[in-house]
Design a protein around this motif. Sequence first.
Motif, PDB file in Angstrom:
ATOM      1  N   THR A 119       0.807  -1.219   0.000  1.00 55.77           N
ATOM      2  CA  THR A 119       0.000   0.000   0.000  1.00 55.77           C
ATOM      3  C   THR A 119       0.843   1.273   0.000  1.00 55.77           C
ATOM      4  OG1 THR A 119      -0.186  -0.082   2.420  1.00 55.77           O
ATOM      5  CG2 THR A 119      -1.947  -1.141   1.146  1.00 55.77           C
ATOM      6  N   THR A 120       2.126   1.160  -0.292  1.00 59.75           N
ATOM      7  CA  THR A 120       2.998   2.337  -0.259  1.00 59.75           C
ATOM      8  C   THR A 120       2.606   3.396  -1.293  1.00 59.75           C
ATOM      9  OG1 THR A 120       4.578   1.246  -1.713  1.00 59.75           O
ATOM     10  CG2 THR A 120       5.016   1.133   0.653  1.00 59.75           C
ATOM     11  N   TYR A 121       1.935   2.984  -2.370  1.00 54.86           N
ATOM     12  CA  TYR A 121       1.546   3.929  -3.415  1.00 54.86           C
ATOM     13  C   TYR A 121       0.415   4.861  -2.979  1.00 54.86           C
ATOM     14  CZ  TYR A 121      -2.557   1.079  -4.218  1.00 54.86           C
ATOM     15  OH  TYR A 121      -3.734   0.419  -4.055  1.00 54.86           O
ATOM     16  N   LEU A 122      -0.287   4.524  -1.909  1.00 57.26           N
ATOM     17  CA  LEU A 122      -1.393   5.375  -1.455  1.00 57.26           C
ATOM     18  C   LEU A 122      -0.862   6.665  -0.846  1.00 57.26           C
ATOM     19  CD1 LEU A 122      -3.669   2.732   0.333  1.00 57.26           C
ATOM     20  CD2 LEU A 122      -4.088   3.814  -1.877  1.00 57.26           C
ATOM     21  N   SER A 123      -1.525   7.757  -1.175  1.00 57.72           N
ATOM     22  CA  SER A 123      -1.143   9.041  -0.589  1.00 57.72           C
ATOM     23  C   SER A 123      -1.534   9.041   0.896  1.00 57.72           C
ATOM     24  CB  SER A 123      -1.871  10.184  -1.295  1.00 57.72           C
ATOM     25  OG  SER A 123      -3.259  10.144  -0.966  1.00 57.72           O
ATOM     26  N   ALA A 126      -5.263   9.365   1.185  1.00 64.72           N
ATOM     27  CA  ALA A 126      -5.973   8.131   0.830  1.00 64.72           C
ATOM     28  C   ALA A 126      -5.836   7.088   1.940  1.00 64.72           C
ATOM     29  CB  ALA A 126      -5.448   7.580  -0.493  1.00 64.72           C
ATOM     30  N   ARG A 127      -4.654   7.008   2.550  1.00 66.18           N
ATOM     31  CA  ARG A 127      -4.435   6.056   3.655  1.00 66.18           C
ATOM     32  C   ARG A 127      -5.355   6.381   4.836  1.00 66.18           C
ATOM     33  NH1 ARG A 127       0.224   2.987   3.134  1.00 66.18           N
ATOM     34  NH2 ARG A 127       0.424   2.622   5.341  1.00 66.18           N
ATOM     35  N   ARG A 128      -5.417   7.673   5.187  1.00 66.58           N
ATOM     36  CA  ARG A 128      -6.288   8.094   6.310  1.00 66.58           C
ATOM     37  C   ARG A 128      -7.739   7.796   5.994  1.00 66.58           C
ATOM     38  NH1 ARG A 128      -2.678  12.262   6.516  1.00 66.58           N
ATOM     39  NH2 ARG A 128      -3.992  13.627   5.257  1.00 66.58           N
ATOM     40  N   SER A 129      -8.162   8.095   4.778  1.00 62.02           N
ATOM     41  CA  SER A 129      -9.545   7.872   4.377  1.00 62.02           C
ATOM     42  C   SER A 129      -9.894   6.382   4.407  1.00 62.02           C
ATOM     43  CB  SER A 129      -9.773   8.441   2.973  1.00 62.02           C
ATOM     44  OG  SER A 129     -11.079   8.183   2.542  1.00 62.02           O
ATOM     45  N   LEU A 130      -9.018   5.562   3.862  1.00 67.98           N
ATOM     46  CA  LEU A 130      -9.250   4.124   3.849  1.00 67.98           C
ATOM     47  C   LEU A 130      -9.270   3.568   5.274  1.00 67.98           C
ATOM     48  CD1 LEU A 130      -9.661   1.496   2.307  1.00 67.98           C
ATOM     49  CD2 LEU A 130      -7.173   1.352   2.026  1.00 67.98           C
ATOM     50  N   THR A 131      -8.334   4.002   6.093  1.00 68.14           N
ATOM     51  CA  THR A 131      -8.272   3.551   7.493  1.00 68.14           C
ATOM     52  C   THR A 131      -9.548   3.935   8.231  1.00 68.14           C
ATOM     53  OG1 THR A 131      -5.865   3.723   7.511  1.00 68.14           O
ATOM     54  CG2 THR A 131      -6.963   3.716   9.650  1.00 68.14           C
ATOM     55  N   THR A 132      -9.971   5.184   8.092  1.00 69.34           N
ATOM     56  CA  THR A 132     -11.185   5.658   8.761  1.00 69.34           C
ATOM     57  C   THR A 132     -12.401   4.873   8.304  1.00 69.34           C
ATOM     58  OG1 THR A 132     -10.263   7.874   8.966  1.00 69.34           O
ATOM     59  CG2 THR A 132     -12.661   7.677   9.139  1.00 69.34           C
ATOM     60  N   THR A 133     -12.505   4.637   7.007  1.00 70.92           N
ATOM     61  CA  THR A 133     -13.638   3.889   6.465  1.00 70.92           C
ATOM     62  C   THR A 133     -13.662   2.456   6.989  1.00 70.92           C
ATOM     63  OG1 THR A 133     -13.650   5.246   4.465  1.00 70.92           O
ATOM     64  CG2 THR A 133     -14.757   3.103   4.338  1.00 70.92           C
TER      65      THR A 133
END
Length: 139
Positions: A119-123, A126-133
């Motif tokens: 998942t290193t390519y995620l900004s 995007a990482r925060r959004s995905l984690t929160t979701t």
Amino acid sequence: MAISTARETDLPGALVQAMHVLQDLYAETSRPLGLTPQQAHLLRVLLAGPLGMTELSRILSIERSSLTSMVDRLERRDLVTRIPHPTDRRACHINLTPVGRTLANEAHTAFTTRIESLTTYLSPTARRSLTTTLLSVFS
């Protein structure tokens, strides 16, 4: 009737695909440590502290007889111990040994490191959004 986009209807498929990828990663990272994915999962769960067999069976979604066999194998390897229940002679709690705690941490680190590398390519956004979701859906 609401109009759905392909992206919205693909969510279940994407989650199923992610589940399979994560299961494969769990197997890939636990094997070199001499653990099955189920054993690694059990050790990981026990990092939070000792648990009874009924609770472990529920958390791991396996039958008590299968869990007993798994605990027996891990106990022979000195990774877990059975602690007698203080009031019920028939029951016990399963606890990590120091060796088991070390291996559980190694397994967890190996697994999370592989996920990080995928998942290193995620900004950062995007990482925060995905984690929160994910935390809001699966907590």
